[in-house]
Design an enzyme around this catalytic site. Structure first.
Site, short mmCIF file in Angstrom:
data_model
loop_
_atom_site.label_atom_id
_atom_site.label_comp_id
_atom_site.label_asym_id
_atom_site.label_seq_id
_atom_site.Cartn_x
_atom_site.Cartn_y
_atom_site.Cartn_z
N CYS A 112 3.03 3.07 -9.65
CA CYS A 112 2.24 3.83 -8.68
C CYS A 112 0.78 3.92 -9.12
O CYS A 112 0.08 2.91 -9.05
CB CYS A 112 2.87 5.21 -8.44
SG CYS A 112 2.16 6.05 -7.01
N HIS A 221 8.46 3.63 -6.70
CA HIS A 221 8.88 4.61 -7.71
C HIS A 221 10.30 4.34 -8.23
O HIS A 221 11.23 5.08 -7.92
CB HIS A 221 8.80 6.03 -7.12
CG HIS A 221 7.41 6.54 -6.99
ND1 HIS A 221 6.74 7.18 -8.02
CD2 HIS A 221 6.53 6.47 -5.96
CE1 HIS A 221 5.53 7.50 -7.62
NE2 HIS A 221 5.37 7.08 -6.38
N GLU A 223 11.44 4.95 -11.08
CA GLU A 223 11.88 5.99 -12.00
C GLU A 223 12.73 7.05 -11.30
O GLU A 223 13.63 7.64 -11.91
CB GLU A 223 10.67 6.65 -12.67
CG GLU A 223 9.94 7.72 -11.88
CD GLU A 223 9.12 7.20 -10.71
OE1 GLU A 223 8.72 8.00 -9.84
OE2 GLU A 223 8.86 5.97 -10.65
#
Length: 264
Positions: A112, A221, A223
């Site tokens: 990001c 994203h 994660e």
């Protein structure tokens, strides 16, 4: 072998009048539970950080997303009203950390804000408020109270055949991701290769062309759903594999052995 250690540059946050060096939990949790690496949060200072001293002590670098944006002055632009918020201490920490990690062949995963920092660190530029450009989707985070809904996997991106990302994911073509941003890469840095794009042409993943090791950035994203979503997990596992291999090579060198011995 003990878990390898990765550096995660901090954000500056003010909480109840106190200044904090902080990092979002999802990143360090994905690093621990999926990549198998411990995280050291690197304090964000506008000056005073010794980048090589930091990198001497870690086996990888994870550059996280953030609510702040890279300051436009760092890629030759003037800041317009609404371009912020900014975090100059984060910029001053992340950009040199990224450059030196690449130079030293230390595995790097940039997510990001991280992919935007990677592009700027290597000489590229960014575009702001991309949803206002003709033909570009609104990639901003939905205005919903539930974080799981805000970070839901909802957008297709096209992963290029033969790319590093395709190799790490074990597939090319269309995958579904959770890409949430209002800035994006404009001019790609000369040392970066575009690895994935959204259907509107927005750059969603890059790799460092001349990297000695794992060095990729993604605009989405991974994660957030790293423990349950297959592509997200695969990316963090690949990063973890690279970090462990680097840590092992460092151990061999400390013993006076070749960093990468010839196969038997």
């Amino acid at each position: 072998m003990p878990k390898p250690i990765i550096a995660v540059p901090a954000d500056i946050r003010e909480i109840e009048g106190a200044v904090w060096h902080a990092s979002p939990n999802q990143y360090v949790q994905a690093a621990l539970k999926v990549a198998g690496a411990m995280s050291f949060i690197v304090p964000a200072f506008e000056d005073g950080n010794e980048i090589d001293a930091i990198l001497d002590r870690v086996d990888g670098v994870l550059v996280s997303g953030s609510a702040t944006n890279v300051h436009p002055s760092l890629y030759g632009k003037e800041a317009a009203e609404g371009d912020g918020p900014f975090d100059p201490a984060r910029d001053a920490t992340s950009l040199p950390l990224i450059r030196r990690a690449i130079d030293r062949g230390i595995p790097l995963l940039a997510i990001c804000r991280g992919i935007q920092e990677l592009n700027v660190a290597l000489g590229g530029t960014l575009a702001s408020e991309i949803q206002e450009q003709p033909g570009i989707w609104d990639h901003r985070k939905p205005n919903v109270p539930e974080r799981d809904k805000a970070y839901a996997i909802r957008q297709p991106v096209i992963v290029q055949e033969g790319s590093c990302i395709a190799n790490y994911l074990g597939l090319a073509g269309e995958i579904q991701v959770n890409s949430l941003h209002r800035q994006a890469i404009a001019e790609t840095a000369p040392r970066l290769k575009v690895e994935a794009t959204a259907e509107d042409g927005t750059i969603e993943a890059v790799s460092v062309i001349d990297a000695k090791n794992f060095a990729v950035g993604v605009q989405w994203h991974p994660e957030y759903w790293a423990e349950t979503d297959a592509p997200s997990r695969a990316l963090f596992e690949a990063f973890g594999d690279a970090v462990r291999a680097f840590a092992a090579s460092r151990t061999r060198v400390s013993r006076g052995e070749p960093a990468f011995p010839e196969p038997a």
